[in-house]
Design a protein around this motif. Structure first.
Motif, PDB file in Angstrom:
ATOM      1  N   SER A  81     -77.011 -78.768 171.484  1.00 23.19           N
ATOM      2  CA  SER A  81     -77.234 -77.814 172.459  1.00 23.19           C
ATOM      3  C   SER A  81     -76.484 -78.445 173.981  1.00 23.19           C
ATOM      4  CB  SER A  81     -78.548 -77.391 172.816  1.00 23.19           C
ATOM      5  OG  SER A  81     -78.586 -76.536 173.806  1.00 23.19           O
ATOM      6  N   SER A  82     -75.988 -77.488 174.683  1.00 19.13           N
ATOM      7  CA  SER A  82     -75.220 -78.099 175.846  1.00 19.13           C
ATOM      8  C   SER A  82     -74.070 -79.116 175.720  1.00 19.13           C
ATOM      9  CB  SER A  82     -76.165 -78.601 176.898  1.00 19.13           C
ATOM     10  OG  SER A  82     -77.283 -77.736 177.163  1.00 19.13           O
ATOM     11  N   LEU A  83     -73.712 -79.100 174.409  1.00 17.57           N
ATOM     12  CA  LEU A  83     -72.210 -79.913 174.109  1.00 17.57           C
ATOM     13  C   LEU A  83     -71.294 -79.201 173.431  1.00 17.57           C
ATOM     14  CD1 LEU A  83     -74.015 -83.131 172.932  1.00 17.57           C
ATOM     15  CD2 LEU A  83     -72.950 -82.888 175.019  1.00 17.57           C
ATOM     16  N   PRO A  84     -70.146 -79.407 173.658  1.00 13.43           N
ATOM     17  CA  PRO A  84     -69.097 -78.799 172.926  1.00 13.43           C
ATOM     18  C   PRO A  84     -69.260 -79.125 171.504  1.00 13.43           C
ATOM     19  CG  PRO A  84     -68.264 -79.687 174.832  1.00 13.43           C
ATOM     20  CD  PRO A  84     -69.453 -80.413 174.797  1.00 13.43           C
ATOM     21  N   MET A  85     -69.249 -77.854 170.656  1.00 12.81           N
ATOM     22  CA  MET A  85     -69.299 -78.142 169.080  1.00 12.81           C
ATOM     23  C   MET A  85     -68.186 -77.321 168.339  1.00 12.81           C
ATOM     24  SD  MET A  85     -72.604 -75.855 168.211  1.00 12.81           S
ATOM     25  CE  MET A  85     -73.414 -76.568 169.690  1.00 12.81           C
ATOM     26  N   ALA A 113     -73.235 -74.139 172.974  1.00 17.84           N
ATOM     27  CA  ALA A 113     -74.511 -73.147 172.936  1.00 17.84           C
ATOM     28  C   ALA A 113     -75.538 -73.673 173.990  1.00 17.84           C
ATOM     29  CB  ALA A 113     -74.952 -73.275 171.552  1.00 17.84           C
ATOM     30  N   SER A 114     -76.356 -72.649 174.531  1.00 20.54           N
ATOM     31  CA  SER A 114     -77.540 -73.020 175.385  1.00 20.54           C
ATOM     32  C   SER A 114     -78.667 -72.173 174.432  1.00 20.54           C
ATOM     33  CB  SER A 114     -77.470 -72.493 176.758  1.00 20.54           C
ATOM     34  OG  SER A 114     -76.213 -73.060 177.469  1.00 20.54           O
ATOM     35  N   SER A 115     -79.569 -72.855 174.009  1.00 18.05           N
ATOM     36  CA  SER A 115     -80.772 -72.496 173.392  1.00 18.05           C
ATOM     37  C   SER A 115     -81.728 -71.577 174.365  1.00 18.05           C
ATOM     38  CB  SER A 115     -81.566 -73.499 172.943  1.00 18.05           C
ATOM     39  OG  SER A 115     -82.748 -72.948 172.151  1.00 18.05           O
TER      40      SER A 115
END
Length: 486
Positions: free
Chosen positions: A163-167, A482-484
């Motif tokens: 989460s909060s990292l480019p994937m 993505a932000s959960s």
């Protein structure tokens, strides 16, 4: 000398002119569809370009929705409208129900003894019956619900951890589809094996290659010189060895599994069909099912990220229906009308196979006042049909899911303006299996996370540039953050 050259020039001009008029008279007598000029020997092959669906669409804009090309010695009808597609896949469905021969398909799929590529006839009818009744029935699709749910949960766990990292969302989606399909078809997550992943990539790339020898036999040596023959042989052998191991695992196993290989082996042992089943036809289910399902999800997320207003509307629908739930179940998606509209719009603009697997006529037929001889191949350009302004309006090039909310148009073969899975006798029997996975996976992605493009977003991230091949993906992997929400 000058007089001789003049005579030769005049004679040549006269000869060419006579040939031209003979050709025109012959064409008029045969009454064939409009055709662009073609070169000797290779015909119109030079006009296919890097993205044939786009090149053929441009040609059709000039020559019409029913156009005749020649690929070497082979006559090929190109269909670019829903009305003509209806005539071929409904009115004359039986005549156009067969498949043409192809070196690539023959070598990779055992002389095309599978459901998707086998010639029309008794063997194909029996194999389709096995698929529809034994492998892909509604009961069988429902029986793998837990597999889908488990693999989607595992995917969401990976997303939450990053989460909060480019994937690389493309990689996550292809892993999801390959894991689900390998468990359903083969019984185990063989896709976790690095060698198999590379093998599947090789196979997918080869399906999009062009075989000169298929259309110009006397130039077949070019396929050998370019290394195509060697790649086909090696890939087919490697996949055979892998599938042999899969079957051995099943034969030596405890017998409690109920995957596709088990079903085929059971049918083969019982000999209830009255013909010999080649269980290796499971190959096209594994390859085709993985590639097309992943392509649709990848394009759907691409368009949602490019159109935040559509993403927000979809999230509101999913979160309202699943309020208080940590995940989306298959029962929940039944009332998600906007989700279904998003998927329809994605398949309209980005059909995974923009050029439907070719059909072939098995007898002479009259089509729209034209005479179509036996052995004519038919390429239906789904990419062009999805962009018909006459059907979809002046905004046909735009991603607008709302157009489907008050429309009865579906993608299950009844409405020919939207047939990503085909129609008629050769319609894909795995529609229900593919769609339920796509729907529940996308619903979970937008329910549990807020999505955005990386701050350092380049044109590669927002681009809809296409790869080459039979199944069309993004040219570049889709990266997102993505932000959960939980």
């Amino acid at each position: 000398m000058e007089m001789m050259m003049t005579i030769i020039l005049l004679s040549s001009t006269t000869f060419i002119t006579i040939l031209f008029f003979i050709k025109q008279m012959t064409r008029k007598k045969r009454n064939t569809p409009p055709s662009p000029p073609r070169l000797p020997l290779i015909g119109n092959l030079h006009q296919l370009g890097r993205h044939p669906h786009r090149s053929l669409c441009s040609l059709s804009n000039h020559y019409g929705p029913l156009m005749l090309l020649h690929f070497g010695r082979v006559p090929v009808l190109v269909v670019s409208s829903a009305h003509v597609a209806r005539e071929i896949l409904k009115t004359h469905d039986r005549i156009f129900a067969s498949r043409p021969q192809s070196k690539i398909f023959d070598m990779l799929f055992y002389d095309v003894c599978d459901v998707a590529l086998a010639p029309y006839g008794e063997y194909w009818r029996q194999m389709k019956s096995v698929c529809v009744l034994q492998l892909l029935s509604n009961k069988m699709v429902r029986s793998f619900r837990n597999v889908r749910q488990e693999e989607i949960s595992l995917m969401m766990e990976k997303i939450h951890k990053s989460s909060s990292l480019p994937m690389n969302l493309s990689e996550l989606l292809v892993s999801l589809t390959s894991d689900v399909i390998s468990r359903v078809a083969l019984g185990w997550k063989y896709s976790s094996e690095t060698d198999l992943k590379e093998l599947m990539k090789r196979l997918t790339r080869l399906l999009g290659e062009f075989s000169v020898g298929t259309y110009v036999p006397w130039l077949a040596w070019i396929d050998w010189i370019c290394g195509l023959d060697g790649k086909l042989k090696k890939t087919a052998n490697d996949l055979d060895e892998f599938l042999e191991r899969v079957v051995k695992d099943h034969v030596d196993g405890d017998g409690h599994r109920a995957d596709f290989v088990d079903v085929l082996l059971s049918v083969q042992r019982e000999k209830s069909t009255g013909f010999e089943i080649d269980w290796l036809s499971i190959k096209d289910i594994v390859v085709g099912g993985t590639d097309t399902s992943y392509a649709i999800m990848e394009w759907a997320m691409t368009e949602l990220l490019r159109h935040p207003e559509c993403m927000n509307r979809l999230q509101k629908e999913v979160r309202k229906i699943c309020k208080g739930k940590s995940s989306v179940s298959e029962e929940d998606i039944q009332d998600m009308n906007y989700l279904k509209a998003v998927i329809k719009e994605t398949m309209r603009l980005h059909p995974p196979l923009p050029l439907m697997i070719p059909h072939e006529s098995t007898q002479d037929v009259r089509l729209r006042h034209y005479n179509i001889p036996t052995g004519t191949q038919v390429m239906i350009n789904l990419w062009a049909i999805g962009r018909e302004a006459a059907t979809w309006g002046p905004d046909a090039e735009e991603f607008r899911p709302e157009r489907h909310l008050d429309s009865s148009v579906d993608f299950r073969g009844r409405n020919f303006e939207l047939i990503p899975f085909g129609a008629g006798r050769r319609i894909c029997p795995a529609i229900s299996f593919a769609v339920v996975l796509i729907e529940v996976a996308l619903a979970n992605l937008v329910h549990q996370c807020d999505w955005r493009l990386p701050v350092e977003c380049t044109e590669d991230h927002t681009s809809v540039a296409e790869s080459t091949g039979m199944v069309i993906h993004r040219l570049f992997p889709l990266y997102a953050i993505a932000s959960s929400t939980t």
